[in-house]
Write a protein that holds these residues in place. Structure first.
Motif, short mmCIF file in Angstrom:
data_model
loop_
_atom_site.label_atom_id
_atom_site.label_comp_id
_atom_site.label_asym_id
_atom_site.label_seq_id
_atom_site.Cartn_x
_atom_site.Cartn_y
_atom_site.Cartn_z
N MET A 55 -4.50 6.43 -7.14
CA MET A 55 -3.96 5.94 -8.42
C MET A 55 -2.83 4.93 -8.19
N ALA A 56 -1.94 5.24 -7.22
CA ALA A 56 -0.79 4.35 -6.95
C ALA A 56 -1.23 2.97 -6.49
N ASN A 57 -2.43 2.89 -5.89
CA ASN A 57 -2.88 1.62 -5.31
C ASN A 57 -3.89 0.86 -6.16
N LYS A 58 -4.11 1.32 -7.39
CA LYS A 58 -5.02 0.58 -8.29
C LYS A 58 -4.37 -0.76 -8.66
N ALA A 59 -5.19 -1.83 -8.66
CA ALA A 59 -4.63 -3.19 -8.79
C ALA A 59 -4.20 -3.55 -10.21
N THR A 60 -5.02 -3.17 -11.22
CA THR A 60 -4.74 -3.64 -12.59
C THR A 60 -4.57 -2.45 -13.54
N PRO A 61 -3.95 -2.68 -14.70
CA PRO A 61 -3.83 -1.61 -15.70
C PRO A 61 -5.20 -1.05 -16.11
N GLU A 62 -6.20 -1.95 -16.19
CA GLU A 62 -7.55 -1.50 -16.56
C GLU A 62 -8.12 -0.54 -15.48
N ASP A 63 -7.85 -0.88 -14.21
CA ASP A 63 -8.30 -0.01 -13.11
C ASP A 63 -7.63 1.36 -13.21
N VAL A 64 -6.35 1.36 -13.58
CA VAL A 64 -5.60 2.61 -13.72
C VAL A 64 -6.25 3.49 -14.79
N SER A 65 -6.51 2.88 -15.94
CA SER A 65 -7.10 3.62 -17.05
C SER A 65 -8.50 4.15 -16.69
N LYS A 66 -9.27 3.29 -16.02
CA LYS A 66 -10.64 3.69 -15.63
C LYS A 66 -10.58 4.90 -14.69
N TYR A 67 -9.68 4.84 -13.70
CA TYR A 67 -9.57 5.93 -12.72
C TYR A 67 -9.08 7.22 -13.39
N TYR A 68 -8.15 7.07 -14.32
CA TYR A 68 -7.61 8.22 -15.08
C TYR A 68 -8.77 8.97 -15.75
N HIS A 69 -9.65 8.21 -16.36
CA HIS A 69 -10.79 8.84 -17.06
C HIS A 69 -11.85 9.37 -16.09
N VAL A 118 0.87 -1.19 0.00
CA VAL A 118 0.00 0.00 0.00
C VAL A 118 0.90 1.23 0.00
N TYR A 119 0.67 2.12 -0.96
CA TYR A 119 1.49 3.34 -1.09
C TYR A 119 0.72 4.55 -0.58
N THR A 120 1.43 5.49 0.03
CA THR A 120 0.81 6.74 0.49
C THR A 120 1.65 7.92 0.04
N TYR A 121 0.98 8.94 -0.53
CA TYR A 121 1.67 10.18 -0.90
C TYR A 121 1.78 11.02 0.37
N GLY A 122 2.96 11.02 0.98
CA GLY A 122 3.16 11.73 2.25
C GLY A 122 3.67 13.14 2.02
N THR A 123 4.21 13.75 3.09
CA THR A 123 4.70 15.13 2.97
C THR A 123 5.85 15.21 1.96
N ALA A 124 6.54 14.09 1.74
CA ALA A 124 7.65 14.12 0.78
C ALA A 124 7.32 13.32 -0.48
N GLY A 125 6.02 13.19 -0.79
CA GLY A 125 5.62 12.41 -1.96
C GLY A 125 5.65 10.93 -1.63
N PHE A 126 5.87 10.08 -2.65
CA PHE A 126 6.02 8.63 -2.41
C PHE A 126 7.50 8.38 -2.13
N ARG A 127 7.79 7.61 -1.10
CA ARG A 127 9.19 7.33 -0.79
C ARG A 127 9.31 5.98 -0.11
N THR A 128 10.12 5.10 -0.69
CA THR A 128 10.31 3.76 -0.12
C THR A 128 11.48 3.08 -0.84
N LYS A 129 11.60 1.77 -0.69
CA LYS A 129 12.67 1.04 -1.38
C LYS A 129 12.50 1.19 -2.90
N ALA A 130 13.61 1.47 -3.57
CA ALA A 130 13.56 1.79 -5.01
C ALA A 130 12.97 0.65 -5.84
N GLU A 131 13.20 -0.62 -5.40
CA GLU A 131 12.77 -1.73 -6.27
C GLU A 131 11.26 -1.91 -6.33
N VAL A 132 10.50 -1.25 -5.46
CA VAL A 132 9.03 -1.42 -5.51
C VAL A 132 8.34 -0.14 -5.99
#
Length: 538
Positions: free
Chosen positions: A94-108, A19-33
């Motif tokens: 947006m960062a936590n949408k599960a599938t590419p289709e979910d991403v596109s749907k949310y974008y619209h 689960v990702y959260t946009y905090g005071t410094a944006g998204f920040r965590t281990k680079a590989e994820v």
């Protein structure tokens, strides 16, 4: 378009269970994820630009003072300020949408909700710090930008404040509010010229050693020095810890966070007693100063000290210019500001102090409401904001004597020297040097303006930080119930006691701050409050 959005997301699938959260410094965590997050931030930047009729939006790839294996991304608004809060929420969803289709749907869905014309132009600028993962993550961002059909500029390696500067310059180009030329050369020329004018005939004492945290700030400072007056006429600077060839050395045993946390100079520092030193953080948006005295004692001159120094100098200039009646200066702090600093500003400088929640965006918003708002977090991140009315007042002011004119000229140069878009370690460093030169001070005189109350900061790991809720700019806990009463009882047992506990914005921990008249009392108070938090957080 829908397929292009989904396709961009499909190239960089989201890891399961994170689960990702946009905090005071944006998204920040281990680079590989972060690959999926980066692509989606490209899509959000496109939407934000279109929502603002094609204004330039910034994307900065950095994890600032975090270890080398981390990375992050934050979005920058048109005037170089932080992303609007409702768009932080959109970015998190947006960062936590599960599938590419979910991403596109949310974008619209977002486009429909904000009446965004997806065929209109979108413009984005991108830059990164020197982390090894930066190049890969940049490709993820640009895949998102291409999917959303965005015009973008890649500035390569920049400090975070340089990226903020570029965004503001691009959006104000050709207007009366033009901020500068949107190139690295433009950045160096603007601040170097302002430094030279603000310094006038004054000269900084001695020599300044700058620790670049082995991050992007080191090479950028080396470049800036080429534009500054020669050291005989201006500032004698040497840069240490500027090794960007070995990304794994970033922020390791050096940098502003190391110095602030450990209360000591980096092991690599060869500075002698009385020498001025400062440390940048990994992306050069924070700075702290320090020195060793004749007895080899370490002294930190942190964000509180910078704020008091700058506020006192600007106050002098406003008075000397004959503007005291029309311009009011205020200082914005968080609860972490040392009580002695707050007292000094209110009692000695006779200036107003506002306290906000922790996080640059809160300080920035509060500072924007003042004629002149000076804000620095204790960690060294901060700047000064001048309101539009104040700038107009200064511009139209007719000095009545040569002394008033000189003060007015220095004040105007300082306005140009301060990066008002965001806290900027390089610009702040030059500003401090101007103030010290005008006051004819070394670090010892600066330190002697007031005595810090001894304080201690502890981190308590808890199962769930969300159960700790605060009020009064994070100075008092409302939940768990009864816990604040226990803290108050401990505070009353020590002289000049003050303590608060607040949930971390980045990890499952609660940060406990305590201060008191002596080191022993401060340590004891911090330990007792930490125990109260520990038992409540089980």
């Amino acid at each position: 378009m829908a397929d292009a959005i989904a396709e961009a997301a499909r190239r960089h699938p989201a890891p399961e269970g994170l689960v990702y959260t946009y905090g005071t410094a944006g998204f920040r965590t281990k680079a590989e994820v972060l690959d999926s997050v980066m692509t989606r931030c490209g899509l959000i930047a496109a939407l934000r630009s279109r929502a603002l009729k094609g204004k330039w939006i910034g994307v900065m790839i950095t994890a600032s003072h975090n270890p080398p294996q981390d990375n992050g991304v934050k979005l920058v608004e048109p005037l170089g300020n932080m992303l609007q809060e409702e768009w932080e929420v959109i970015s998190t969803v947006m960062a936590n949408k599960a599938t590419p289709e979910d991403v596109s749907k949310y974008y619209h869905e977002i486009a429909a909700q904000y009446k965004i014309d997806l065929s209109s132009p979108a413009r984005v600028v991108v830059a990164r710090d020197t982390r090894a993962s930066g190049a890969r993550l940049l490709n993820c961002v640009t895949d998102g930008l291409k999917g959303a059909d965005v015009e973008y500029k890649d500035y390569g390696f920049l400090t975070t404040p340089q990226l903020h500067y570029m965004v503001r310059c691009l959006n104000t180009e050709g207007t009366p509010e033009s901020y500068g030329i949107a190139t690295e050369k433009g950045y160096y020329e603007k601040f170097a010229q302002a430094f030279k004018t603000a310094l006038g005939s004054k000269r900084p004492q001695g020599h300044l050693t700058v620790d670049g945290a082995n991050g992007v700030g080191g090479p950028k400072l080396t470049e800036l020095i080429k534009y500054l007056p020669p050291k005989e006429e201006g500032l004698d600077i040497s840069v240490i810890n500027d090794n960007v060839i070995k990304p794994e050395s970033l922020n390791v045993d050096c940098g502003a966070d190391f110095v602030k946390t450990n209360q000591r100079a980096p092991p690599s520092s060869k500075a002698g007693p009385g020498d001025r030193c400062c440390s940048l953080d990994g992306d050069a948006d924070r700075i702290v100063f320090y020195f060793r005295d004749a007895n080899n004692m370490f002294h930190l001159l942190d964000g509180d000290r910078i704020a008091t120094l700058v506020a006192s100098f600007l106050g002098d200039l406003v008075r000397q210019s004959g503007l005291a009646e029309s311009i009011k200066i205020g200082v914005v702090q968080t609860a972490y500001a040392n009580g002695a600093a707050t007292n000094y500003v209110e009692k000695n400088l006779k200036l107003k102090v506002d306290c906000t929640a922790t996080g640059v965006k809160y300080l920035h918003h509060a500072a924007e409401k003042l004629d002149v708002g000076v804000y620095f977090e204790a960690n060294g991140h901060g700047t000064v904001i001048f309101s539009a009315d104040t700038l107009e007042t200064i511009e139209k002011h007719e000095p009545r004597s040569p002394a008033q004119k000189e003060a007015l000229d220095v004040l105007s140069a300082c306005i140009n020297l301060i990066n008002q878009a965001v806290g900027d370690a390089l610009s702040d460093m030059l500003l401090v040097e101007v103030v010290l030169a005008h006051k004819n001070w070394g670090p010892q005189e600066w330190l002697s303006t007031y005595d810090d109350l001894p304080n201690r900061l502890l981190k308590v790991i808890v199962a769930d930080r969300r159960i700790f809720e605060t009020t009064d700019a994070e100075r008092r806990l409302v939940k768990p119930e009864g816990i604040q009463k226990e803290i108050d009882q401990e505070v009353q047992k020590v002289r000049q006691g003050r303590s608060f506990a607040r949930a971390s914005g980045t990890e499952d921990a609660v940060r406990v701050y305590a201060e008191a008249a002596t080191r022993a009392e401060a340590d004891d108070l911090a330990r007792k409050v930490a125990d109260i938090v520990k038992s409540a957080g089980k």
